[in-house]
Design an enzyme around this catalytic site. Structure first.
Site, PDB file in Angstrom:
ATOM      1  N   HIS A 208      14.085   6.438  16.417  1.00 12.35           N
ATOM      2  CA  HIS A 208      12.729   6.783  16.645  1.00 12.35           C
ATOM      3  C   HIS A 208      12.250   7.970  17.710  1.00 12.35           C
ATOM      4  O   HIS A 208      11.198   8.318  17.824  1.00 12.35           O
ATOM      5  CB  HIS A 208      11.910   5.585  17.294  1.00 12.35           C
TER       6      HIS A 208
HETATM    7  C1  UD1 Z   1       7.578   4.973  23.384  1.00 11.66           C
HETATM    8  C2  UD1 Z   1       8.401   5.358  24.811  1.00 11.66           C
HETATM    9  C3  UD1 Z   1       9.959   5.572  24.272  1.00 11.66           C
HETATM   10  C4  UD1 Z   1      10.399   4.150  24.203  1.00 11.66           C
HETATM   11  C5  UD1 Z   1       9.517   3.700  22.605  1.00 11.66           C
HETATM   12  C6  UD1 Z   1       9.998   2.297  22.340  1.00 11.66           C
HETATM   13  C7  UD1 Z   1       7.241   7.209  25.925  1.00 11.66           C
HETATM   14  C8  UD1 Z   1       7.323   8.584  26.349  1.00 11.66           C
HETATM   15  N1  UD1 Z   1       8.020   7.047  24.964  1.00 11.66           N
HETATM   16  O1  UD1 Z   1       7.794   6.084  22.313  1.00 11.66           O
HETATM   17  O2  UD1 Z   1      10.604   6.081  25.581  1.00 11.66           O
HETATM   18  O3  UD1 Z   1      11.534   4.270  23.685  1.00 11.66           O
HETATM   19  O4  UD1 Z   1       8.191   3.597  23.329  1.00 11.66           O
HETATM   20  O5  UD1 Z   1       9.376   1.698  21.234  1.00 11.66           O
HETATM   21  O6  UD1 Z   1       6.644   6.516  26.546  1.00 11.66           O
HETATM   22  N2  UD1 Z   1       2.163   3.330  17.331  1.00 11.66           N
HETATM   23  C9  UD1 Z   1       2.013   2.262  16.596  1.00 11.66           C
HETATM   24  N3  UD1 Z   1       1.781   0.991  17.183  1.00 11.66           N
HETATM   25  C10 UD1 Z   1       1.946   0.571  18.230  1.00 11.66           C
HETATM   26  C11 UD1 Z   1       2.565   1.796  19.432  1.00 11.66           C
HETATM   27  C12 UD1 Z   1       2.608   3.085  18.668  1.00 11.66           C
HETATM   28  O7  UD1 Z   1       1.590   2.477  15.409  1.00 11.66           O
HETATM   29  O8  UD1 Z   1       1.978  -0.227  18.859  1.00 11.66           O
HETATM   30  C13 UD1 Z   1       2.714   4.677  16.540  1.00 11.66           C
HETATM   31  C14 UD1 Z   1       1.592   5.535  16.921  1.00 11.66           C
HETATM   32  O9  UD1 Z   1       1.473   6.327  15.759  1.00 11.66           O
HETATM   33  C15 UD1 Z   1       2.184   6.333  17.984  1.00 11.66           C
HETATM   34  C16 UD1 Z   1       3.361   6.465  17.716  1.00 11.66           C
HETATM   35  O10 UD1 Z   1       4.005   5.121  17.266  1.00 11.66           O
HETATM   36  O11 UD1 Z   1       1.510   7.823  17.919  1.00 11.66           O
HETATM   37  C17 UD1 Z   1       4.404   6.652  18.978  1.00 11.66           C
HETATM   38  O12 UD1 Z   1       4.099   5.765  19.903  1.00 11.66           O
HETATM   39  P1  UD1 Z   1       3.983   5.974  21.611  1.00 11.66           P
HETATM   40  O13 UD1 Z   1       3.705   4.998  22.448  1.00 11.66           O
HETATM   41  O14 UD1 Z   1       3.348   7.453  21.918  1.00 11.66           O
HETATM   42  O15 UD1 Z   1       5.488   6.538  21.608  1.00 11.66           O
HETATM   43  P2  UD1 Z   1       6.801   5.680  21.137  1.00 11.66           P
HETATM   44  O16 UD1 Z   1       7.600   6.508  20.208  1.00 11.66           O
HETATM   45  O17 UD1 Z   1       6.550   4.452  20.666  1.00 11.66           O
END
Ligand code: UD1
Length: 366
Positions: A208
């Site tokens: 991811h």
């Molecule tokens: C975040 C952390 C990362 C961790 C990861 C674990 C930061 C910078 N990154 O990354 O260190 O390893 O979490 O999972 O804080 N989304 C959903 N549902 C959710 C959350 C996110 O669909 O509940 C999707 C959204 O489209 C979002 C994308 O996932 O834009 C990324 O989510 P985000 O929280 O920005 O970062 P992660 O890649 O999850």
């Protein structure tokens, strides 16, 4: 009577397994009253709620609902949300975990409001400043008053950065507290039967990191490796929402399935731990899984050029293969054939949270 008030802040999946043992140990002492803030960085049922239930965490006392967005938007929303909570609760300490955007956001607000900051999992460094998590780690540690570190390499990193040693506490790894506590439940999980795979007979993969999934080249590289592996052994890709979206954007979801890779939605902790325990080898770019694989003794092949957790290489089962799919496939196949060697780095003994709470009581109790 509890005299110390701790505001425990978590928001994203890897935070919950770190917060849970600390929250529990605080309650158990009676000397600390924990207040739980959920920032809402992760909000999907299977990235958030499921863990609160599995870890017996109470409902959050405060829910900020920050949600997704750019780094600036997400960090800013957590900052705006947490400021009035700190003003209302007036905690003695704000406890933050790991390296996600919620961690730095809460630490920065607390420090500017004159509240002590404790950072759990301090001192880890990948030395790669293109990783958003590395910036979050550096800044959070620069702000923290109490730095709880999981391994000696982290002590050395903080010393090099000039952090006074009386703020740094080698306490071990809280992730392993959670692993030890939930392992008996994982042993009773029926997930392998449900998926029709057998112990030691499959590869478990998670990908991811932005560097591995955000552009077409890197996603294609990763998909090539997974497709090759599926021809060798049943390969399960447990798909983070970010990865799912990118696979769909690039039209790679069908190609992977056609190659025999099984795409699974994110799982709860107990079933996921069972999948790790039973895997012949793990292919990942996660930080925490490198640690869990070390304790479980399962070969872990990491699709990154750096790790902030070198102890998992020096003492554990982790191997960095960068982003070369051929190297990754060869390493996974080699790992798959090798013997399991569970390892416990120093103080990864399931008691890290108790040590943290002892320090907090000692430092904040008077
Ligand atoms: C975040 C952390 C990362 C961790 C990861 C674990 C930061 C910078 N990154 O990354 O260190 O390893 O979490 O999972 O804080 N989304 C959903 N549902 C959710 C959350 C996110 O669909 O509940 C999707 C959204 O489209 C979002 C994308 O996932 O834009 C990324 O989510 P985000 O929280 O920005 O970062 P992660 O890649 O999850």
């Amino acid at each position: 009577m509890s005299s110390i008030v701790a505001l425990n802040v978590a928001g994203a999946r890897p935070n919950f397994m770190k917060l849970a043992p600390v929250h529990r140990a605080m309650t158990a002492t009676g000397a600390i009253r924990p207040v739980f803030v959920h920032t809402g960085q992760h909000y999907d049922e299977n990235l958030s709620r499921i863990f609160l239930d599995e870890f017996d965490l109470p409902d959050p006392d405060h829910d900020i609902g920050a949600g997704s967005g750019t780094h600036a938007e997400q960090t800013a929303r957590v900052m705006l949300g947490i400021e009035p909570i700190i003003a209302e609760v007036r905690p003695d300490v704000v406890v933050v975990f790991g390296d996600v955007n919620s961690t730095i956001a809460a630490a920065l607000v607390a420090a500017k409001m004159g509240v002590q900051v404790a950072h759990v999992e301090a001192g880890l460094r990948s030395f790669d400043r293109t990783m958003p998590e590395e910036l979050n780690r550096l800044l959070t540690d620069a702000l923290a008053d109490l730095l709880f570190v999981p391994s000696r390499d982290a002590v050395a990193n903080l010393a090099r950065e000039g952090v006074p040693s009386d703020r740094v506490f080698l306490v071990g790894n809280v992730m392993i507290d959670t692993l030890d506590r939930l392992r008996p439940r994982a042993e009773r999980s029926t997930i392998l039967d449900e998926l029709g795979v057998r112990d030691g007979g499959y590869i478990a993969a998670t990908i991811h990191r932005p560097s591995n999934v955000d552009d077409l080249d890197s996603m294609t590289t990763t998909s090539t490796a997974l497709s090759d592996l599926a021809a060798f052994a049943p390969t399960l890709l447990i798909v983070h929402p970010r990865t799912r979206k990118k696979l769909q954007d690039h039209g790679l979801e069908r190609a992977l399935e056609a190659a025999g890779v099984r795409l699974l939605d994110p799982l709860g902790y107990v079933d996921f731990l069972r999948l790790l325990m039973g895997a012949g080898a793990i292919l990942t770019d996660s930080g925490g899984i490198q640690e869990e694989a070390t304790v479980l003794g399962v070969p872990c092949i990491t699709l990154r050029t750096t790790t902030e957790r070198p102890v998992t290489i020096v003492e554990g089962t982790n191997r960095l293969v960068g982003t070369d799919p051929a190297l990754a496939v060869a390493a996974v196949r080699e790992g798959f054939e090798s013997e399991r060697l569970p390892r416990r780095p120093e103080l990864w003994d399931g008691l890290a949270a108790e040590r943290i709470v002892d320090v907090l009581v000692d430092r904040l109790g008077a």
